[in-house]
Every structure is written in structure tokens, then in C-alpha cells.
Design an enzyme around this catalytic site. Structure first.
Site: not given
Ligand code: NI
Length: 173
Positions: A46, A51, A97-98, A139-140, A143
Site C-alpha cells: 500500500g 508518502q 510501512c514504507l 492504514h493508508e 496516512h
Molecule cells: Ni504506511
């Protein structure tokens, strides 16, 4: 195709609230394509626009992923997503998470959700998600509101991870 730079915590940009996409046009579709490329290359399941430094309410997910033996990818782009229903029962997944590289922790979230969004053609869609997909979309969407999975942890655990991330960044620079 283009790989975009991924911002990592504690970058203040990740704490900001993203703005709605006003028009789903070629620029947005190009961004979505680049976000998929960036997510698959990372690799991740994701990615939210913030991000990659774009403050728009837009995210991509694929919980199957590209290149898994015998499995077709399931790419999904959600523009201006809104959660319209959550289940009473919860699920716990170990999240990563990236933007929080190399750290993982259990997070509890509603197990099932309904979400409304615009697709890549600007058409209104709704989706019922459970399992990993439900967790990933929540989760996304977090963000887009400046929330990281770290914010669901105790302050003790969150600060421990943040200190390590700051240290990693210093070593890398
Ligand atoms: Ni994330």
C-alpha cells in the site's frame, strides 16, 4: 514509469492532512501509475500520495502483489476514500510501512469496512473489505489524515522506534 522518492518518519510532511482530489484527470492517473511502480518496487502492499510528497487524498493498494507465484495482481486505486461502515469485531495484524522502514508492530483495527471512493475514471465506487485488505486500506487512509501506524502504539513503543529512525537517517546522511 517513474519511481518516486518515499518520505520517511519523522518527516513533518507525513503528519499533515491531505486535500481532496478535485478532478480525476491525466495528471492524477499518471501519479497513480507512478505510485504503483514505486509501491511494487519497494516492495510494499500500500502507498498513500503523501508518502511520495503529494498532499492529495489518494492511495494505491495491492495485497496480492506483483510477481507472486501463480497469483494475479489485484491493484486498486482509491481517490477521496471515505470509510462509511466498520464492523464491531476487530482484527490484529503486524503492520509495517514504507515510511517506517524496518519496523513492525501489532495494530488492532476494525476487521471489516465499507469504503466509498472515486476510481481512476472519476466514477464513484464502493467496496466491502475484510482481512488484510481492510487493514491495509485503513492504514493508508490514516496516512491521508497525517496518522502513522506508530500513532496506534503506546508512546513508549512509538518513541523508541522514532529514535531508531532518526539514528538510521543520521547514519545514512
Ligand atoms: Ni504506511
Amino acid at each position: 514509469m517513474a519511481l518516486l522518492p518515499i518520505y520517511t518518519a519523522p518527516d513533518p510532511l507525513l503528519k499533515t492532512v491531505s486535500k481532496p482530489v478535485e478532478e480525476v484527470n491525466d495528471e492524477i492517473r499518471r501519479l497513480i501509475g507512478d505510485m504503483f511502480d514505486t509501491m511494487y518496487a519497494a516492495p510494499g502492499i500500500g502507498l498513500a500520495a503523501i508518502q511520495v510528497g503529494v498532499q492529495k487524498r489518494l492511495l494505491v493498494v495491492d495485497v496480492v502483489g506483483r510477481g507472486q507465484e501463480g497469483k494475479e495482481p489485484e491493484p486498486l486505486a482509491l481517490i477521496n476514500p471515505e470509510i462509511t461502515w466498520v464492523s464491531d469485531h476487530d482484527a490484529t495484524y503486524e503492520e509495517g510501512c514504507l515510511s517506517v522502514p524496518e519496523h513492525y508492530a501489532d495494530v488492532v483495527r476494525p476487521a471489516e469496512i465499507e469504503v466509498e471512493y472515486l476510481d481512476e475514471n472519476g466514477k464513484k465506487q464502493s467496496l466491502h473489505a475484510d482481512g488484510l485488505l481492510a487493514t491495509c486500506i485503513q492504514h493508508e487512509i490514516d496516512h491521508l489524515d497525517g496518522i502513522l501506524f506508530l500513532d496506534h502504539l503506546s508512546a513508549l513503543k512509538r518513541n523508541m522506534i522514532l529514535r531508531k529512525l532518526i539514528k538510521q537517517k543520521k547514519l545514512a546522511s
